[in-house]
Design a protein around this motif. Structure first.
Motif, PDB file in Angstrom:
ATOM      1  N   ASN A 199       1.997   7.660   1.545  1.00  0.00           N
ATOM      2  CA  ASN A 199       1.399   8.986   1.668  1.00  0.00           C
ATOM      3  C   ASN A 199      -0.080   8.865   2.029  1.00  0.00           C
ATOM      4  OD1 ASN A 199      -0.194  11.315   0.166  1.00  0.00           O
ATOM      5  ND2 ASN A 199       1.842  12.112   0.647  1.00  0.00           N
ATOM      6  N   LYS A 200      -0.567   9.751   2.897  1.00  0.00           N
ATOM      7  CA  LYS A 200      -1.939   9.651   3.390  1.00  0.00           C
ATOM      8  C   LYS A 200      -2.967   9.821   2.268  1.00  0.00           C
ATOM      9  CE  LYS A 200      -4.933  11.290   7.124  1.00  0.00           C
ATOM     10  NZ  LYS A 200      -5.030  12.176   8.310  1.00  0.00           N
ATOM     11  N   LEU A 201      -2.791  10.842   1.434  1.00  0.00           N
ATOM     12  CA  LEU A 201      -3.708  11.052   0.317  1.00  0.00           C
ATOM     13  C   LEU A 201      -3.631   9.887  -0.658  1.00  0.00           C
ATOM     14  CD1 LEU A 201      -5.692  12.745  -1.326  1.00  0.00           C
ATOM     15  CD2 LEU A 201      -3.719  13.960  -2.314  1.00  0.00           C
ATOM     16  N   ALA A 202      -2.427   9.389  -0.886  1.00  0.00           N
ATOM     17  CA  ALA A 202      -2.266   8.245  -1.796  1.00  0.00           C
ATOM     18  C   ALA A 202      -2.985   7.010  -1.262  1.00  0.00           C
ATOM     19  CB  ALA A 202      -0.782   7.945  -2.000  1.00  0.00           C
ATOM     20  N   SER A 241       0.339   1.512  -6.929  1.00  0.00           N
ATOM     21  CA  SER A 241       0.627   2.005  -5.584  1.00  0.00           C
ATOM     22  C   SER A 241       1.806   2.973  -5.575  1.00  0.00           C
ATOM     23  CB  SER A 241       0.899   0.824  -4.648  1.00  0.00           C
ATOM     24  OG  SER A 241       1.256   1.271  -3.366  1.00  0.00           O
ATOM     25  N   GLY A 242       2.921   2.583  -6.191  1.00  0.00           N
ATOM     26  CA  GLY A 242       4.097   3.443  -6.221  1.00  0.00           C
ATOM     27  C   GLY A 242       3.849   4.750  -6.956  1.00  0.00           C
ATOM     28  N   TYR A 243       3.081   4.676  -8.046  1.00  0.00           N
ATOM     29  CA  TYR A 243       2.759   5.887  -8.815  1.00  0.00           C
ATOM     30  C   TYR A 243       1.930   6.855  -7.979  1.00  0.00           C
ATOM     31  CZ  TYR A 243       0.651   8.864 -12.385  1.00  0.00           C
ATOM     32  OH  TYR A 243       0.218   9.938 -13.106  1.00  0.00           O
ATOM     33  N   LEU A 244       0.930   6.328  -7.278  1.00  0.00           N
ATOM     34  CA  LEU A 244       0.108   7.183  -6.418  1.00  0.00           C
ATOM     35  C   LEU A 244       0.958   7.837  -5.334  1.00  0.00           C
ATOM     36  CD1 LEU A 244      -3.074   4.941  -5.987  1.00  0.00           C
ATOM     37  CD2 LEU A 244      -2.881   7.044  -7.326  1.00  0.00           C
ATOM     38  N   ASP A 245       1.891   7.079  -4.771  1.00  0.00           N
ATOM     39  CA  ASP A 245       2.776   7.635  -3.747  1.00  0.00           C
ATOM     40  C   ASP A 245       3.612   8.775  -4.298  1.00  0.00           C
ATOM     41  OD1 ASP A 245       2.875   7.135  -1.064  1.00  0.00           O
ATOM     42  OD2 ASP A 245       3.964   5.258  -1.222  1.00  0.00           O
ATOM     43  N   ARG A 246       4.143   8.579  -5.502  1.00  0.00           N
ATOM     44  CA  ARG A 246       5.013   9.602  -6.085  1.00  0.00           C
ATOM     45  C   ARG A 246       4.257  10.893  -6.378  1.00  0.00           C
ATOM     46  NH1 ARG A 246       7.125   5.077  -8.705  1.00  0.00           N
ATOM     47  NH2 ARG A 246       5.868   5.440 -10.568  1.00  0.00           N
ATOM     48  N   ALA A 287       0.842  -1.201   0.000  1.00  0.00           N
ATOM     49  CA  ALA A 287       0.000   0.000   0.000  1.00  0.00           C
ATOM     50  C   ALA A 287       0.877   1.249   0.000  1.00  0.00           C
ATOM     51  CB  ALA A 287      -0.919   0.004   1.224  1.00  0.00           C
ATOM     52  N   PRO A 288       0.368   2.385  -0.492  1.00  0.00           N
ATOM     53  CA  PRO A 288       1.149   3.628  -0.485  1.00  0.00           C
ATOM     54  C   PRO A 288       1.446   4.100   0.932  1.00  0.00           C
ATOM     55  CG  PRO A 288      -0.724   3.782  -1.982  1.00  0.00           C
ATOM     56  CD  PRO A 288      -0.931   2.551  -1.168  1.00  0.00           C
TER      57      PRO A 288
END
Length: 325
Positions: free
Chosen positions: A262-265, A301-306, A259-260
């Motif tokens: 970042n909170k928003l992610a 997941s990684g893309y959303l985090d970035r 899972a990401p």
């Protein structure tokens, strides 16, 4: 007298988290034994032994000492097994756990390095390989033999009824208590809720993931009900409380590695998982769509985090410039 200095290897950094998740899974395993007898306990024993052997062989092949405190393979083995019917053959457990540990986990570098949830990887493989055995379930309190369950009457789960446009005939209390045919460890809604509270208190999961996931499933159930002959609130009830939706929201969607961060992610990831789960439920070939939804969402997941981390950093930088001016 010679002084003997003992070197004590520190515990693995994920040991405490793994213990907490296993502790949260224990009541579900206990309920499976209560409903189906000792066979689920033996199934879990086979799964945990397979996970240990796989970890040991990987350590042997890579020429490093086996770390007994790295217990994530036990967690994934238990999660995978609890999603099976209580009549699942033992070879299916061995294959699924081996796939989860060797391919889902170790092929990407081991603990903390895998992009896809290992338990979902193992479940996806056995779903494609043995669908005729995976989606037939015994009734609760059936007498199951330890080493053979072929003579037990099997029925389709409520997820199959929903998929075909029917209304499951399950009382609400049985839905909450898990007293209906389904995956042996995923139907106990009240126990899953208690396990979720424990993991939240222990800070092993975050609230954004299950809330955004379940809220998305509720919205889609209201806007696009799979059954038109029932009230929409009844549709939501059956969608949420039957099958493995609640179980997946806690033990699959909330996996800390995939899972990401970042909170928003995490919120966006939960929404994506919920949307994909309902799409797989409506249009997919298999009843238990949450595993396939999680695997697909893992790829983003990684893309959303970035993108979310970059957005947060951009806001902080702009806020700092405004304060300076």
């Amino acid at each position: 007298m010679n002084n003997v200095t003992e070197t004590i290897r520190p515990r693995h950094e994920g040991y405490a988290t793994g213990c907490d998740v296993l502790f949260a899974l224990f009541p579900l395993a206990f309920m499976a034994v209560y409903l189906y007898g000792p066979r689920p306990a033996l199934m879990l024993g086979v799964a945990l032994l397979t996970a240990f052997i796989c970890d040991f062989l990987v350590a042997l092949l890579r020429h490093y000492p086996h770390d007994n405190t790295e217990n994530s393979s036990f967690v994934y083995a238990a999660i995978f097994t609890l999603m099976l019917p209580a009549t699942a053959p033992y070879y299916m457990i061995v294959v699924g756990v081996a796939i989860a540990v060797l391919i889902g986990k170790h092929i990407f570098g081991g603990w903390g390095s895998y992009p896809f949830n290992p338990a979902a990887v193992g479940y996806a493989v056995v779903t494609i390989s043995w669908p005729e055995m995976l989606f037939k379930y015994p009734q609760p309190f059936s007498t199951l033999s330890l080493f053979g369950a072929s003579d037990v009457p099997l029925i389709e789960a409520s997820a199959h009824t929903l998929k075909n446009g029917g209304v499951p005939n399950i009382p609400t209390l049985d839905l909450i208590l898990g007293s209906y045919a389904g995956p042996m460890g995923t139907t106990f809604c009240i126990v899953i809720a208690a396990s979720a509270i424990y993991l939240l208190v222990r800070r092993r999961i975050t609230l954004e993931l299950p809330v955004s996931f379940l809220a998305t499933c509720v919205v889609i159930s209201l806007l696009m009900p799979r059954i038109t002959m029932a009230a929409r609130l009844d549709v939501v009830k059956y969608e949420l409380l039957s099958g493995a939706l609640l179980f997946g929201s806690i033990f699959l969607v909330c996996n800390a590695t995939t899972a990401p961060k970042n909170k928003l992610a995490r919120v966006l990831y939960g929404i994506l998982c919920g949307f994909l789960t309902m799409m797989f439920r409506c249009y997919g070939a298999y009843e238990l769509g949450v595993c396939f939804a999680v695997l697909l969402a893992n790829a983003f997941s990684g893309y959303l985090d970035r993108i979310c981390s970059a957005r947060t950093l951009h806001k902080k930088l702009n806020g700092g410039k405004q304060n300076e001016s």
